[in-house]
Design a protein around this motif. Structure first.
Motif, PDB file in Angstrom:
ATOM      1  N   GLN A 173       2.034  14.896 -10.930  1.00 35.29           N
ATOM      2  CA  GLN A 173       2.338  15.674 -12.245  1.00 35.29           C
ATOM      3  C   GLN A 173       1.464  16.914 -12.367  1.00 35.29           C
ATOM      4  O   GLN A 173       0.657  17.147 -11.634  1.00 35.29           O
ATOM      5  CB  GLN A 173       2.234  14.870 -13.363  1.00 35.29           C
ATOM      6  CG  GLN A 173       3.331  13.655 -13.280  1.00 35.29           C
ATOM      7  CD  GLN A 173       4.613  13.913 -13.161  1.00 35.29           C
ATOM      8  OE1 GLN A 173       5.005  15.277 -13.871  1.00 35.29           O
ATOM      9  NE2 GLN A 173       5.535  13.134 -12.905  1.00 35.29           N
ATOM     10  N   PRO A 174       1.850  17.810 -13.089  1.00 32.12           N
ATOM     11  CA  PRO A 174       0.994  19.035 -13.228  1.00 32.12           C
ATOM     12  C   PRO A 174      -0.367  18.486 -13.985  1.00 32.12           C
ATOM     13  O   PRO A 174      -0.578  17.507 -14.856  1.00 32.12           O
ATOM     14  CB  PRO A 174       1.641  19.773 -14.652  1.00 32.12           C
ATOM     15  CG  PRO A 174       3.038  19.491 -14.188  1.00 32.12           C
ATOM     16  CD  PRO A 174       3.244  18.269 -13.747  1.00 32.12           C
ATOM     17  N   GLY A 175      -1.551  18.945 -13.271  1.00 27.37           N
ATOM     18  CA  GLY A 175      -2.825  18.738 -13.770  1.00 27.37           C
ATOM     19  C   GLY A 175      -3.604  17.586 -13.111  1.00 27.37           C
ATOM     20  O   GLY A 175      -4.571  17.094 -13.591  1.00 27.37           O
ATOM     21  N   GLU A 176      -2.900  17.026 -12.269  1.00 23.71           N
ATOM     22  CA  GLU A 176      -3.216  15.551 -11.634  1.00 23.71           C
ATOM     23  C   GLU A 176      -4.052  15.590 -10.418  1.00 23.71           C
ATOM     24  O   GLU A 176      -3.963  16.657  -9.704  1.00 23.71           O
ATOM     25  CB  GLU A 176      -2.052  14.534 -11.256  1.00 23.71           C
ATOM     26  CG  GLU A 176      -1.417  13.705 -12.547  1.00 23.71           C
ATOM     27  CD  GLU A 176      -0.637  12.666 -11.892  1.00 23.71           C
ATOM     28  OE1 GLU A 176      -0.866  11.474 -12.403  1.00 23.71           O
ATOM     29  OE2 GLU A 176       0.140  12.731 -11.065  1.00 23.71           O
ATOM     30  N   ILE A 177      -5.177  14.755 -10.268  1.00 22.82           N
ATOM     31  CA  ILE A 177      -5.877  14.898  -9.150  1.00 22.82           C
ATOM     32  C   ILE A 177      -5.416  13.627  -8.663  1.00 22.82           C
ATOM     33  O   ILE A 177      -5.407  12.526  -9.072  1.00 22.82           O
ATOM     34  CB  ILE A 177      -7.418  14.780  -9.153  1.00 22.82           C
ATOM     35  CG1 ILE A 177      -7.721  16.112  -9.641  1.00 22.82           C
ATOM     36  CG2 ILE A 177      -7.842  14.488  -7.852  1.00 22.82           C
ATOM     37  CD1 ILE A 177      -9.312  16.174  -9.858  1.00 22.82           C
ATOM     38  N   VAL A 178      -4.759  13.606  -7.344  1.00 23.91           N
ATOM     39  CA  VAL A 178      -4.200  12.299  -6.721  1.00 23.91           C
ATOM     40  C   VAL A 178      -4.644  12.159  -5.256  1.00 23.91           C
ATOM     41  O   VAL A 178      -4.675  13.110  -4.518  1.00 23.91           O
ATOM     42  CB  VAL A 178      -2.672  12.507  -6.545  1.00 23.91           C
ATOM     43  CG1 VAL A 178      -2.018  11.128  -5.997  1.00 23.91           C
ATOM     44  CG2 VAL A 178      -1.828  12.256  -7.864  1.00 23.91           C
ATOM     45  N   GLY A 179      -5.352  11.129  -4.908  1.00 21.69           N
ATOM     46  CA  GLY A 179      -5.940  10.812  -3.922  1.00 21.69           C
ATOM     47  C   GLY A 179      -4.933   9.993  -2.746  1.00 21.69           C
ATOM     48  O   GLY A 179      -4.260   9.112  -3.351  1.00 21.69           O
ATOM     49  N   LEU A 180      -4.959  10.610  -1.763  1.00 26.92           N
ATOM     50  CA  LEU A 180      -4.033  10.005  -0.489  1.00 26.92           C
ATOM     51  C   LEU A 180      -5.072   9.192   0.435  1.00 26.92           C
ATOM     52  O   LEU A 180      -5.640  10.043   1.298  1.00 26.92           O
ATOM     53  CB  LEU A 180      -3.148  11.061   0.067  1.00 26.92           C
ATOM     54  CG  LEU A 180      -2.269  10.570   1.026  1.00 26.92           C
ATOM     55  CD1 LEU A 180      -1.059   9.966   0.487  1.00 26.92           C
ATOM     56  CD2 LEU A 180      -1.514  11.690   1.853  1.00 26.92           C
ATOM     57  N   LEU A 181      -5.143   8.208   0.315  1.00 27.65           N
ATOM     58  CA  LEU A 181      -6.253   7.209   0.922  1.00 27.65           C
ATOM     59  C   LEU A 181      -5.769   6.134   2.032  1.00 27.65           C
ATOM     60  O   LEU A 181      -4.649   5.640   1.931  1.00 27.65           O
ATOM     61  CB  LEU A 181      -7.240   6.564  -0.212  1.00 27.65           C
ATOM     62  CG  LEU A 181      -8.406   5.616   0.221  1.00 27.65           C
ATOM     63  CD1 LEU A 181      -9.274   6.507   0.874  1.00 27.65           C
ATOM     64  CD2 LEU A 181      -8.709   4.965  -1.117  1.00 27.65           C
ATOM     65  N   GLY A 182      -6.314   6.397   3.235  1.00 30.04           N
ATOM     66  CA  GLY A 182      -5.863   5.491   4.139  1.00 30.04           C
ATOM     67  C   GLY A 182      -6.710   5.939   5.484  1.00 30.04           C
ATOM     68  O   GLY A 182      -7.283   6.895   5.776  1.00 30.04           O
ATOM     69  N   PRO A 183      -6.905   4.752   6.608  1.00 27.85           N
ATOM     70  CA  PRO A 183      -7.624   5.073   7.573  1.00 27.85           C
ATOM     71  C   PRO A 183      -6.915   5.959   8.653  1.00 27.85           C
ATOM     72  O   PRO A 183      -5.818   6.462   8.334  1.00 27.85           O
ATOM     73  CB  PRO A 183      -7.570   3.599   8.279  1.00 27.85           C
ATOM     74  CG  PRO A 183      -6.024   2.855   7.792  1.00 27.85           C
ATOM     75  CD  PRO A 183      -6.049   3.608   6.300  1.00 27.85           C
ATOM     76  N   ASN A 184      -7.591   6.530   9.446  1.00 25.48           N
ATOM     77  CA  ASN A 184      -7.088   7.377  10.366  1.00 25.48           C
ATOM     78  C   ASN A 184      -5.870   6.938  11.206  1.00 25.48           C
ATOM     79  O   ASN A 184      -5.915   5.750  11.435  1.00 25.48           O
ATOM     80  CB  ASN A 184      -8.272   7.678  11.547  1.00 25.48           C
ATOM     81  CG  ASN A 184      -9.320   8.520  10.918  1.00 25.48           C
ATOM     82  OD1 ASN A 184      -9.238   9.407   9.775  1.00 25.48           O
ATOM     83  ND2 ASN A 184     -10.415   8.507  11.410  1.00 25.48           N
ATOM     84  N   GLY A 185      -4.824   7.625  11.268  1.00 26.08           N
ATOM     85  CA  GLY A 185      -3.710   7.223  11.737  1.00 26.08           C
ATOM     86  C   GLY A 185      -2.850   6.612  10.975  1.00 26.08           C
ATOM     87  O   GLY A 185      -1.608   6.106  11.287  1.00 26.08           O
ATOM     88  N   ALA A 186      -3.072   6.718   9.690  1.00 20.18           N
ATOM     89  CA  ALA A 186      -2.145   6.074   8.587  1.00 20.18           C
ATOM     90  C   ALA A 186      -0.919   6.806   8.425  1.00 20.18           C
ATOM     91  O   ALA A 186       0.039   6.588   7.772  1.00 20.18           O
ATOM     92  CB  ALA A 186      -2.676   5.734   7.282  1.00 20.18           C
TER      93      ALA A 186
END
Length: 247
Positions: free
Chosen positions: A29-42
Motif C-alpha cells: 500500500q502507499p507509504g508502506e515499508i514491506v520486508g521480503l525476507l528469506g534465505p538465499n535461493g528462496a
C-alpha cells in the motif's frame, strides 16, 4: 484505502525445471515499508526482478500503480526507483556526474536536476561527497550514492534488492535509518528484499519466502505471535527451518 502501489497475484516463474517463484501473492500500500525476507535461493531476487520489469512472469499478474508492464512500462518506470544488489555506479565518475547522468535519463535538467541532486544527497548525508570520484568512496558511501540515484525521479515505490550486501553492521543500520527518513519525508513505499532479519525488524509488514513461496506474511509482532517466538529471528528460523543470517 488507496489503490496498492504494487499488487502481485499468483506469480510464477521457472528456469527450466526449477520453479523459482510458485504462486506468490503480495501487495504494498502507499507509504508502506514491506520486508521480503528469506534465505538465499528462496526466490526473492526473481520476484524483485519481475517487479522491476526485467523479466516477464510465466504466470500470474503484476501491477504497479494499477498498471501492467505490457504497454505501460514507461509510465511505471517514471514512478519507480530501483536499487540492485550488484553495484552499478560508474567508479571513474564523480558522485555528481553519476547522479546527473541518471537524472538526465528521466528528463531532469538545469535547476530542477540540481535541486533533486541536492535533496537526495542531503537526505542520504553525502552532500559533501558530490565532487569526489566514486572509486575513492567506501562501500557504504557508494551504496548511499546508488540509493540517492534511485530517488532522483521522486519515486512512489522504491525496490531494494539486498541493498546492504558487503556493508558492516554500522553502515547497515545507517542505511535502514536513511530509508525510514525517505518514507517519513516523501511517503515513498519501499519493498526491501533481504536475508538479514535485523534490516526489516521495523518494517510495517514482512513476507517470509521459502522455496519460491510466501510461507507467512504479517507484521513483525504478528509473525512472532503466529509462531510462538520471542523475537523475529526465532520466528524466521521456525518459518524457514534454517539459521537466521546475522552477518
Amino acid at each position: 484505502m488507496s489503490d496498492p502501489v504494487l499488487e502481485i497475484r499468483g506469480l510464477r516463474k521457472a528456469y527450466g525445471k526449477i520453479e523459482a517463484v510458485r504462486g506468490v501473492d503480495l501487495t504494498i500500500q502507499p507509504g508502506e515499508i514491506v520486508g521480503l525476507l528469506g534465505p538465499n535461493g528462496a526466490g526473492k531476487s526473481t520476484l524483485f526482478q519481475i517487479a522491476a520489469g526485467l523479466f516477464a512472469p510465466d504466470g500470474g499478474e503484476v501491477r504497479l500503480f494499477g498498471l501492467d508492464y505490457r504497454g505501460n512500462s514507461s509510465a511505471i518506470l517514471r514512478r519507480l526507483g530501483v536499487v540492485f544488489q550488484s553495484r552499478s555506479v560508474d567508479l571513474d565518475m564523480t558522485v555528481f556526474a553519476n547522479l546527473a547522468f541518471h537524472g538526465n535519463l528521466f528528463g531532469l535538467t538545469g535547476k530542477l536536476l540540481r535541486e533533486r541532486i541536492a535533496e537526495a544527497t542531503a537526505l542520504l548525508e553525502i552532500e559533501d561527497l558530490v565532487k569526489q570520484s566514486v572509486r575513492t568512496l567506501s562501500g557504504g558511501n557508494q551504496r548511499r550514492v546508488e540509493i540517492a540515484r534511485a530517488l532522483l525521479n521522486a519515486p512512489d515505490l522504491l525496490l531494494m534488492d539486498e541493498p546492504t550486501v558487503g556493508l558492516d553492521p554500522v553502515m547497515r543500520r545507517l542505511v535502514v535509518t536513511h530509508m525510514e527518513k525517505v518514507r517519513a519525508s516523501r511517503g515513498t513505499s519501499i519493498l526491501w528484499s533481504t536475508h538479514l532479519v535485523e534490516e526489516v525488524e521495523r518494517a510495517d509488514r514482512i513476507a517470509v519466502m521459502k522455496a519460491g513461496e510466501v510461507v507467512s506474511e504479517s507484521t513483525p509482532a504478528g509473525l512472532c505471535a503466529a509462531t510462538g517466538a520471542t523475537d523475529l529471528t526465532q520466528a524466521y528460523i521456525r518459518l524457514t527451518g534454517g539459521n537466521a543470517a546475522v552477518n
